[in-house]
Scaffold this motif. Structure first.
Motif, short mmCIF file in Angstrom:
data_model
loop_
_atom_site.label_atom_id
_atom_site.label_comp_id
_atom_site.label_asym_id
_atom_site.label_seq_id
_atom_site.Cartn_x
_atom_site.Cartn_y
_atom_site.Cartn_z
N LYS A 11 30.13 16.33 12.69
CA LYS A 11 29.43 15.31 11.92
C LYS A 11 28.92 15.87 10.59
O LYS A 11 28.37 16.98 10.54
N ARG A 51 19.52 3.87 10.54
CA ARG A 51 19.44 3.53 11.96
C ARG A 51 18.00 3.31 12.40
O ARG A 51 17.72 2.47 13.27
N ARG A 93 29.41 7.39 33.22
CA ARG A 93 28.98 7.22 31.83
C ARG A 93 30.16 7.35 30.87
O ARG A 93 30.06 6.97 29.72
N TRP A 107 38.77 11.76 24.34
CA TRP A 107 37.77 10.72 24.12
C TRP A 107 36.73 11.25 23.13
O TRP A 107 37.07 11.69 22.05
N ASN A 108 35.46 11.25 23.49
CA ASN A 108 34.42 11.79 22.61
C ASN A 108 34.05 13.22 22.97
O ASN A 108 32.96 13.69 22.65
N HIS A 128 22.31 13.66 15.98
CA HIS A 128 23.27 13.99 17.03
C HIS A 128 24.54 14.52 16.37
O HIS A 128 25.22 13.81 15.63
N TRP A 170 28.68 13.56 18.40
CA TRP A 170 29.44 12.36 18.06
C TRP A 170 29.00 11.86 16.70
O TRP A 170 27.99 12.28 16.15
N GLU A 171 29.74 10.88 16.18
CA GLU A 171 29.46 10.42 14.82
C GLU A 171 28.41 9.32 14.80
O GLU A 171 27.93 8.84 15.83
N TYR A 172 28.11 8.89 13.59
CA TYR A 172 27.09 7.89 13.29
C TYR A 172 27.23 6.61 14.11
O TYR A 172 26.23 6.00 14.49
N HIS A 173 28.45 6.20 14.42
CA HIS A 173 28.67 4.94 15.11
C HIS A 173 28.10 4.92 16.52
O HIS A 173 28.01 3.86 17.13
N GLY A 174 27.72 6.06 17.06
CA GLY A 174 27.14 6.11 18.39
C GLY A 174 25.65 5.86 18.43
O GLY A 174 25.05 5.85 19.50
N TYR A 175 25.03 5.62 17.26
CA TYR A 175 23.58 5.42 17.21
C TYR A 175 23.21 3.95 17.42
O TYR A 175 23.87 3.05 16.88
#
Length: 723
Positions: free
Chosen positions: A96, A109, A513, A644-645, A711, A714-719
């Motif tokens: 990231k 966010r 999860r 995946w992630n 974080h 993973w990237e920003y889209h996970g917030y």
């Protein structure tokens, strides 16, 4: 003509008073407000690249002016266009982008109520997060709604000033500076200054790039308009105007890579470029895209058998009218990046940023082409030959690609940097352009501070640039903190406790999860950080999906870092055939590997535990992520990619590896890379836990600097909103 009286009551912060203006009509017609201002650094273009460049230059003491031709900052990421920022973290764990872009995204966010979806969702909270930072930044002056229309040159190779016109203000600005940074996307400043630039695709014979067409052409990637819908809670009929595009063929969507997959909108593939010129015919492109947005929504609402029921209560809430542009001019710099650089991870002495998006080259013509962008047209098959040859990074980006070759005081950041068309496919995404922008602004300020020419910064001041970027929270794959003033590096570091990694148990179905990516259809690998001088045993948790005994080949390979995806070029330290009984479920299979330093095991480095393909077996995902311990799968041609992630696979090691020691917190690298590079307290011990720094002699501490990048896995889209 009779005299006209104009009364102006202003609250001007610069003048601090109101004034009464009386002019004759012809004087009002012929007089325009003309202002001259002088700065150290002038940044033209307020997208993420230009914004980060301006903030960085100002923070490092340069009097900086940022000029943006739109009413908001952010460029393609703004509420006018609404493309969500992507970068290396979309494809690589712990990649990231940090620094100024991370500050902005974390702030957004924290303030925003919106749930992120791919494109189209962005609202004005993002605009205001940027605006707020611009207002609060000392040394930074900015002008919005201001277009650069001319360049003044004091000599053949030097810009003296740029000229901008402020829309709706009848004001012309002449902005002088020592250094200019072109972040206009279209390379407007460089073009007006007479720089060489390139537009279109290089032919295969020029640089032997795998993605280059056989023949050079003027083809470029297109521009997109996004839209957003809202659920009204009741049927919301839609009738397209007569001039909207007529789309009636399901194959156009479902066989050509334009699958409507989200009723909320935000389809990047509503894209058009060729045959229109992406600069000179931008308005024609905008109109054509508007026609197609309405046509696509008409298909979804009224014709698509897969979507029209889902979309029954949805109505269009917003349609963009500023095309999100992907490509136009690319300015010739001191170094031209080709696609060989990201594919081969070229190590540059003047590395100032990194990328990791795949080589994402959209089909020229977009909606008018036979198929959409290659990966989409293939259904995003991650193991297709196209995706295998396009997966790249993380790779370094050199400062020389952001220094103009033909003008001595001009730099650039954004999609107009010195790269080939093929290389632009990965360099152009906004997470990457943002950190390049911060590096360029930092480099400009350091050049002025040291009184050296821009062309000399890569050879004479690059260490200072790199160390400054690291101190400011950025990451560089091939540079470490060597700051002599950093007292933490001189301290003896101890911790109240220290975690030892013994592995992680498997995730059970009732507490799942992570998505089902457990079948060994391809080779899979799990990174393990080695701290001890021996590794006696490893174990993996497997299930046998068949009613007969199954075997799987296991290998342990030494790898250079967590992005070392090689499978065929590395000699294994050990390999064995593991056996699992018929119908076994969640069974731990042990392997006595008996590795030591004598057999090639290296403390302070990673190994990767690989299981080769056997589709009748499952290697279960772990119940939680072990920090700095990621996993991947083989995509083909001897190359892995993130699974995946990147969750941890279930594994156990004996003895436990003490790979999170306190010394990792001050070793000069602020995220997992070649090793864990982080301290972790013993999770079985009660809080609070902490680090202690001690020195052999008394020290005077001036500042304590802590960086919280958010974080990194993973990237920003996970917030989530309001995080």
């Amino acid at each position: 003509m009779e005299a006209m009286e104009l009364t102006e009551n202003t609250n001007n912060a610069n003048r601090g008073h109101s004034e009464r203006v009386i002019r004759k009509a012809h004087e009002a017609e012929n007089t325009r407000n003309f202002r001259k201002e002088n700065y150290d650094v002038v940044v033209c273009g307020g997208g993420l690249a230009g914004f980060c460049a301006a903030v960085a230059a100002a923070r490092h003491g340069s009097r900086t002016c940022l000029v943006q031709d739109r009413p908001v900052f952010g460029g393609n990421s703004s509420s006018e266009v609404r493309v969500t920022p992507h970068g290396a973290a979309a494809f690589h764990v712990y990649a990231k982008e940090t620094g100024i872009i991370s500050e902005l995204l974390i702030e957004e966010r924290a303030r925003n109520h919106e749930v992120i979806f791919e494109n189209g969702w962005t609202n004005s909270v993002w605009d205001m997060a940027m605006y707020d930072l611009a207002v609060r930044t000392p040394n930074l002056t900015f002008y919005l709604n201001t277009s650069i229309v001319d360049v003044r040159k004091s000599a053949e190779r030097r810009i003296e000033a740029v000229v901008g016109v402020v829309a709706n203000a009848e004001t012309t600005l002449e902005l002088s500076g020592e250094i200019f940074i072109d972040c206009t996307g279209d390379g407007i400043v460089a073009d007006l200054a007479g720089c060489e630039w390139h537009m279109g695709s290089e032919g295969r014979d020029e640089y032997n790039e795998p993605h280059a067409p056989l023949q050079a052409s003027g083809d470029v990637m297109g521009s997109s308009l996004l839209f957003k819908t809202v659920n009204t809670g009741a049927p919301a009929p839609f009738e397209a105007p007569e001039w909207a595009a007529k789309l009636d063929n399901p194959d156009f969507f479902y066989k050509e890579g334009r699958r409507p997959n989200d009723v909320r909108g935000g389809y990047w593939w509503i894209e058009i470029g060729m045959p229109w010129h992406t600069i000179h015919e931008n308005e024609d492109i905008r109109h054509q895209l508007t026609r197609y947005v309405l046509g696509v929504w008409d298909w979804i609402k009224n014709k698509d058998p897969n979507m029209k029921e889902l979309a029954a209560n949805h109505a269009i809430d917003w349609i963009g009218q500023v095309p999100g542009k992907r490509e136009s001019r690319r300015i010739q710099g001191l170094y031209l990046m080709t696609e060989h650089d990201p594919l081969n991870r070229t190590i540059f002495e003047d590395e100032i940023a990194y990328g990791g998006w795949f080589l994402d080259l959209h089909t020229p013509g977009g909606l008018l082409a036979p198929t959409s962008e290659h990966a989409s047209a293939e259904g995003y098959n991650e193991t297709s030959s196209y995706m295998v040859k396009s997966y790249c990074g993380p790779y370094g980006i050199p400062l020389r690609s952001s220094i103009a070759r033909d003008v001595d005081n001009l730099m650039m950041a954004g999609r107009n940097v010195s790269v080939t068309h093929a290389a632009l496919g990965t360099v152009r995404v906004m997470g990457t352009t943002a950190i390049v922008g911060q590096a360029v602004g930092t480099s400009a300020a350091i050049a002025l501070k040291r009184g050296i020419a821009l062309k000399d910064v890569p050879s004479r001041a690059i260490r200072e640039v790199q160390q400054t970027l690291l101190r400011d929270g950025c990451f560089l794959p091939n540079a470490t903190n060597e700051d002599k003033l950093d007292l933490a590096r001189l301290a003896r570091v101890t911790a109240s406790s220290e975690a030892a990694c013994a592995g992680m148990d498997a995730e059970r179905d009732d507490k799942r999860r992570f998505p089902e990516t457990e079948a060994l259809r391809e080779r899979k690998g799990q990174w393990i950080a080695i701290a001890e001088e021996k590794l006696d045993r490893v174990a993996v948790c497997l299930s046998n999906l068949s009613d007969v005994e199954q075997t799987v080949e296991a290998r342990i390979l030494p790898v250079d870092h967590i992005w070392d995806y090689r499978t065929e070029e590395i000699e294994p330290l050990a390999k064995a055939l593991l056996t699992i009984k018929p119908g076994a479920s969640f069974e731990w299979v042990e392997w006595d590997v008996r590795l030591s330093k004598a057999s090639g095991l290296e403390p302070g480095k990673y190994v990767r535990l690989d299981l080769l393909a056997n589709a009748k077996l499952q290697w279960h995902v772990a119940s939680d992520v072990v920090p700095a311990h990621t996993c991947a799968y083989e995509m083909g041609q001897g190359k892995m990619r993130r699974d995946w992630n990147g969750p941890t696979r279930s594994f156990r090691v004996d003895p436990p590896q003490r790979s999170f020691g306190p010394e990792q917190a001050v070793n000069g690298v602020a995220r997992p890379n070649r090793y864990t590079n982080l301290w972790r307290s013993d999770p079985d011990e009660a809080l609070p836990q902490g680090l202690e720094l001690t020195w052999e002699r008394q020290r005077t501490i001036g500042d304590v600097e802590l960086t919280f990048p958010g974080h990194l896995l993973w990237e920003y889209h996970g917030y989530a909103p309001f995080l």
